[in-house]
Structure formats: C-alpha cells, structure tokens
Design a protein around this motif. Structure first.
Motif, PDB file in Angstrom:
ATOM      1  N   PHE A 142       0.842  -1.200   0.000  1.00  0.00           N
ATOM      2  CA  PHE A 142       0.000   0.000   0.000  1.00  0.00           C
ATOM      3  C   PHE A 142       0.879   1.253   0.000  1.00  0.00           C
ATOM      4  O   PHE A 142       0.593   2.236  -0.690  1.00  0.00           O
ATOM      5  N   THR A 143       1.932   1.224   0.808  1.00  0.00           N
ATOM      6  CA  THR A 143       2.828   2.375   0.937  1.00  0.00           C
ATOM      7  C   THR A 143       3.479   2.728  -0.393  1.00  0.00           C
ATOM      8  O   THR A 143       3.545   3.902  -0.783  1.00  0.00           O
ATOM      9  N   LYS A 144       3.951   1.718  -1.105  1.00  0.00           N
ATOM     10  CA  LYS A 144       4.599   1.968  -2.396  1.00  0.00           C
ATOM     11  C   LYS A 144       3.615   2.528  -3.422  1.00  0.00           C
ATOM     12  O   LYS A 144       3.970   3.377  -4.239  1.00  0.00           O
ATOM     13  N   LYS A 145       2.375   2.074  -3.372  1.00  0.00           N
ATOM     14  CA  LYS A 145       1.371   2.538  -4.338  1.00  0.00           C
ATOM     15  C   LYS A 145       0.943   3.985  -4.093  1.00  0.00           C
ATOM     16  O   LYS A 145       0.566   4.696  -5.033  1.00  0.00           O
ATOM     17  N   THR A 146       0.984   4.425  -2.843  1.00  0.00           N
ATOM     18  CA  THR A 146       0.446   5.742  -2.492  1.00  0.00           C
ATOM     19  C   THR A 146       1.502   6.726  -2.005  1.00  0.00           C
ATOM     20  O   THR A 146       1.180   7.892  -1.775  1.00  0.00           O
ATOM     21  N   ASN A 147       2.750   6.248  -1.822  1.00  0.00           N
ATOM     22  CA  ASN A 147       3.801   7.078  -1.220  1.00  0.00           C
ATOM     23  C   ASN A 147       3.388   7.553   0.171  1.00  0.00           C
ATOM     24  O   ASN A 147       3.641   8.704   0.559  1.00  0.00           O
ATOM     25  N   ALA A 148       2.730   6.668   0.910  1.00  0.00           N
ATOM     26  CA  ALA A 148       2.231   7.016   2.239  1.00  0.00           C
ATOM     27  C   ALA A 148       3.381   7.302   3.201  1.00  0.00           C
ATOM     28  O   ALA A 148       4.390   6.592   3.223  1.00  0.00           O
ATOM     29  N   ILE A 149       3.196   8.350   4.007  1.00  0.00           N
ATOM     30  CA  ILE A 149       4.166   8.681   5.054  1.00  0.00           C
ATOM     31  C   ILE A 149       3.958   7.764   6.248  1.00  0.00           C
ATOM     32  O   ILE A 149       4.912   7.315   6.890  1.00  0.00           O
ATOM     33  N   GLY A 150       2.687   7.499   6.568  1.00  0.00           N
ATOM     34  CA  GLY A 150       2.337   6.607   7.675  1.00  0.00           C
ATOM     35  C   GLY A 150       1.134   5.776   7.295  1.00  0.00           C
ATOM     36  O   GLY A 150       0.307   6.206   6.478  1.00  0.00           O
ATOM     37  N   ILE A 151       1.019   4.583   7.888  1.00  0.00           N
ATOM     38  CA  ILE A 151      -0.086   3.694   7.517  1.00  0.00           C
ATOM     39  C   ILE A 151      -0.328   2.665   8.616  1.00  0.00           C
ATOM     40  O   ILE A 151       0.610   2.222   9.289  1.00  0.00           O
ATOM     41  N   VAL A 152      -1.621   2.321   8.819  1.00  0.00           N
ATOM     42  CA  VAL A 152      -2.004   1.255   9.751  1.00  0.00           C
ATOM     43  C   VAL A 152      -3.124   0.433   9.122  1.00  0.00           C
ATOM     44  O   VAL A 152      -3.811   0.893   8.208  1.00  0.00           O
ATOM     45  N   ASN A 153      -3.314  -0.773   9.623  1.00  0.00           N
ATOM     46  CA  ASN A 153      -4.384  -1.649   9.133  1.00  0.00           C
ATOM     47  C   ASN A 153      -5.750  -1.093   9.526  1.00  0.00           C
ATOM     48  O   ASN A 153      -5.874  -0.320  10.484  1.00  0.00           O
ATOM     49  N   ALA A 154      -6.788  -1.506   8.797  1.00  0.00           N
ATOM     50  CA  ALA A 154      -8.136  -0.982   9.045  1.00  0.00           C
ATOM     51  C   ALA A 154      -9.158  -2.106   9.243  1.00  0.00           C
ATOM     52  O   ALA A 154      -9.299  -2.644  10.335  1.00  0.00           O
ATOM     53  N   SER A 155      -9.879  -2.496   8.180  1.00  0.00           N
ATOM     54  CA  SER A 155     -11.011  -3.426   8.304  1.00  0.00           C
ATOM     55  C   SER A 155     -10.582  -4.850   8.640  1.00  0.00           C
ATOM     56  O   SER A 155      -9.462  -5.283   8.343  1.00  0.00           O
ATOM     57  N   GLY A 156     -11.552  -5.595   9.208  1.00  0.00           N
ATOM     58  CA  GLY A 156     -11.389  -7.024   9.370  1.00  0.00           C
ATOM     59  C   GLY A 156     -11.745  -7.738   8.076  1.00  0.00           C
ATOM     60  O   GLY A 156     -12.251  -7.131   7.128  1.00  0.00           O
ATOM     61  N   PHE A 157     -11.500  -9.033   8.043  1.00  0.00           N
ATOM     62  CA  PHE A 157     -11.765  -9.822   6.840  1.00  0.00           C
ATOM     63  C   PHE A 157     -11.908 -11.283   7.227  1.00  0.00           C
ATOM     64  O   PHE A 157     -11.557 -11.691   8.342  1.00  0.00           O
ATOM     65  N   SER A 158     -12.434 -12.081   6.308  1.00  0.00           N
ATOM     66  CA  SER A 158     -12.590 -13.509   6.568  1.00  0.00           C
ATOM     67  C   SER A 158     -11.222 -14.134   6.809  1.00  0.00           C
ATOM     68  O   SER A 158     -10.310 -13.979   5.995  1.00  0.00           O
ATOM     69  N   ASP A 159     -11.096 -14.832   7.936  1.00  0.00           N
ATOM     70  CA  ASP A 159      -9.776 -15.335   8.323  1.00  0.00           C
ATOM     71  C   ASP A 159      -9.876 -16.725   8.955  1.00  0.00           C
ATOM     72  O   ASP A 159      -9.528 -16.923  10.116  1.00  0.00           O
TER      73      ASP A 159
END
Length: 359
Positions: free
Chosen positions: A173-190
């Motif tokens: 995600f960081t490489k695609k958006t050049n994000a300075i900071g990032i954290v996980n968000a939604s849950g998903f089937s696991d």
C-alpha cells in the motif's frame, strides 16, 4: 591366572554400575513426576477454588473470544452464564452516534477569527509525529506507537486493487500511495488464521463512493472521515454517511471514545482479553491519531486490553475513536519502515483489504 580373574571381575562391576544408573534414573523420574503432579494440582486448586484463579480464567476466555479460535473459550470451564455474558459484551457492544459539530453563529465566528489574528505566529506543526508507548500493568505489559497527523484531510482509506485473490501488505500500500504513515483498518474472513485479506468485512466507502453497504458481522460500527476533516463514528448506514459528507469509511468494533466519553471507563478490562490492538481517533483540534499496540510476544509485548487503548486515547485528548482489526493484523509503518512488531509469523504482516494512510 591373573588375566582370567580380571576378565571375570569386569562384568560384575559393569552390572553393578548399570544397576546404579537405572536406580538413579528411576528416582529422578519419580521426583520429577511428583513435582509436575504437585504443580498441576496446585495450579488446578488455584484456578478453580480462588477468586484470582477465576479472574485469570475470565481473562483467558475474553482473549480467546476475540480470536478466530473462540471455540477454545469453553475449555476455560467458566460457568455458562459468565461465558455468555463475555460473548455478549464482545458481540454486542454499546454503540453511540458521535454528535455533529454545531456551526458557530456568524458573530461568534468573527470574534474567534479576530482572536486568532492577535495570536503570535508559532512554528508550524509537523504533519506526522510518532510517540513511543511503553506501559507496565499488574501482571502484563505492552509496547507500541502512537502516530499523530495534524491535517485530517491528508488521511485516506486505501483499498487493495489486486485481482489475484489476496489483499495488499502494508508496505505494498505504501509503495502505491507514497504514504508517510499507515495502519491496518477493516477485518476480513480469516478461517484458522489463513485469510488472504481480499475482501473487507462490513461497510466500506472510498473517495465518496459506496463499495459495500452492510455489516457482515453483528455489532460492528462505522467510522468515517468527512470531506471537511471531521471523524464520526456510530450506527450509520453507508447512505447516511454519504449524506453527512463522508469521503472514506469502514466498520469494525468496538467504539473506544464517543463525544469525549471513554466507553470503557466503567467496564471490566477482561471482557475483551489482552491482544495486539489498532485504533483510529481524532482530537478536538482535528488531529488524527493512529495507535498500534504489539502483543502475543512475551519477550517484547504481551498486548493491551480495550480499556488500555481507550485510556491511552483519552489521556491525549481524543474525542472520538474506534478500534480497528487487531491480532496479527495490527501493524504500523512510517516512511516505509515497520515501527511496530507484528505478531504475524511473516515479518511484513498480513494481507489486508484496506488501510488508513497519510499522504
């Protein structure tokens, strides 16, 4: 004759030595058995006949009920009524809609602007600042990071665009958006911890467009960032959020702080157990906070309770906040580098359907 006597005596000494070794092994095994049996008996007595032991079993049950292995909670042998109470607290948390910001009357707004003009200029705030978290509680401890973002309009929900049946890693995600900071968000089937994070659970709005308008798991709650930079949380549909001006939104649970009130202030911490945690919140001045607490690592960080998380945010002036997916999904990157330590066996973390990013 001497050589003959020597040959006949050696086997006798060998048999005697072997017999001594066997007796020593048997004695050691017996002692070990007594020690292990005594410890097991002592632990059983402690767990099932003392208040502290019952509380420890409640902690364990609360922790298990917030994982994919919730079926193990019954083996804590808590009374059925107590286990049902813990399940209900987790599956149906209290939900409160955050109050909308009331517009100031024109005359008061003019007064506020006049005050601002008389205030001396100060050094501009950094867009992103990171704070270390290192807390010790009675019986456990945890470490993590808090990232403060001064401009809420720079925070976005980013979505995976992969077509191969899996989500993105945070560094992808960081490489695609050049994000300075990032954290996980939604849950998903696991299922069994092998989920590939291709599709988020619950409601999803991205760039003002509704991608999903449902909550697949009961009790989940929406968190949204509006176009004007306000963060709102509550029991909203995607349509309602769009009408409020939502730019990005997702859903999970539970709420941590609503309208300045700590939702866990009067709740027992053990209902949600101890886990790695992620949360997103906003202060009264608009600052967005990302929080990630490491866990499941006895040599580094055990994990935090939901009350720990809510208290940390309240201490920093947060007025609205909600928990994101936790466990092995919890992770934070800053300038492309992981600054928290994931409990996922893979050091780059989990495949995820989306994330909150600063860019």
């Amino acid at each position: 004759m001497t050589p003959t006597l020597t040959r006949t005596e050696r086997p006798k000494r060998s048999k005697r030595r072997r017999s001594n070794v066997i007796r020593l092994l048997l004695r050691s095994t017996a002692i070990l058995f007594v020690i292990v049996f005594g410890m097991a008996l002592g632990s059983t007595i402690f767990l099932f006949t003392t208040d502290a032991g019952e509380e420890l079993r409640e902690w364990a049950a609360g922790t298990l009920l917030t994982t994919q292995h919730d079926y193990w909670a019954k083996y804590t042998f808590l009374p059925a009524a107590k286990l049902a109470e813990l399940k209900n607290q987790i599956q149906n948390p209290t939900v409160v809609n955050s109050a909308p910001v009331v517009a100031m009357p024109p005359e008061i707004e003019a007064e506020e602007k006049a005050k601002e003009e008389t205030i001396p200029e100060t050094k501009p705030r950094e867009l992103v600042e990171v704070e270390d978290i290192n807390v010790k509680r009675s019986g456990y401890f945890f470490k993590g990071k808090i990232m403060s973002i001064s401009d809420p309009n720079r925070v976005h929900l980013v979505m995976t665009d992969r077509k191969d049946g899996r989500g993105d890693l945070l560094d992808e995600f960081t490489k695609k958006t050049n994000a300075i900071g990032i954290v996980n968000a939604s849950g998903f089937s696991d299922p069994d911890g092998y989920g590939r994070g291709s599709k988020a659970f619950g409601l999803v709005i991205h760039d003002g467009k509704i991608l999903q308008n449902y909550n697949a798991k009961g009790g989940e709650t929406a968190l949204a960032l509006l176009y004007d930079g306000r963060l709102v949380t509550g029991n909203y549909t995607a349509k309602e959020l769009i009408e409020m001006g939502a730019r990005d939104a997702m859903s999970f649970r539970p709420q941590l702080i609503v309208n300045g009130k700590n939702m866990f202030a009067d709740q027992a911490a053990k209902s949600w157990g101890i886990q790695p945690r992620t949360a997103v919140g906003q202060k009264a001045d608009g600052t967005i906070l990302f929080v990630v607490i490491d866990g499941r690592q006895p040599d580094h960080s055990i994990g935090a309770t939901m009350k720990d998380l809510a208290d940390l945010l309240q201490e920093r002036g947060v007025v609205n906040a909600m928990a994101m997916d936790g466990g092995s999904s919890s992770m934070m990157l800053h300038n492309g580098d992981a600054i928290t330590k994931t409990s996922c066996p893979y050091y780059r973390g989990r495949y995820l359907p989306n994330a909150w990013a600063v860019f």
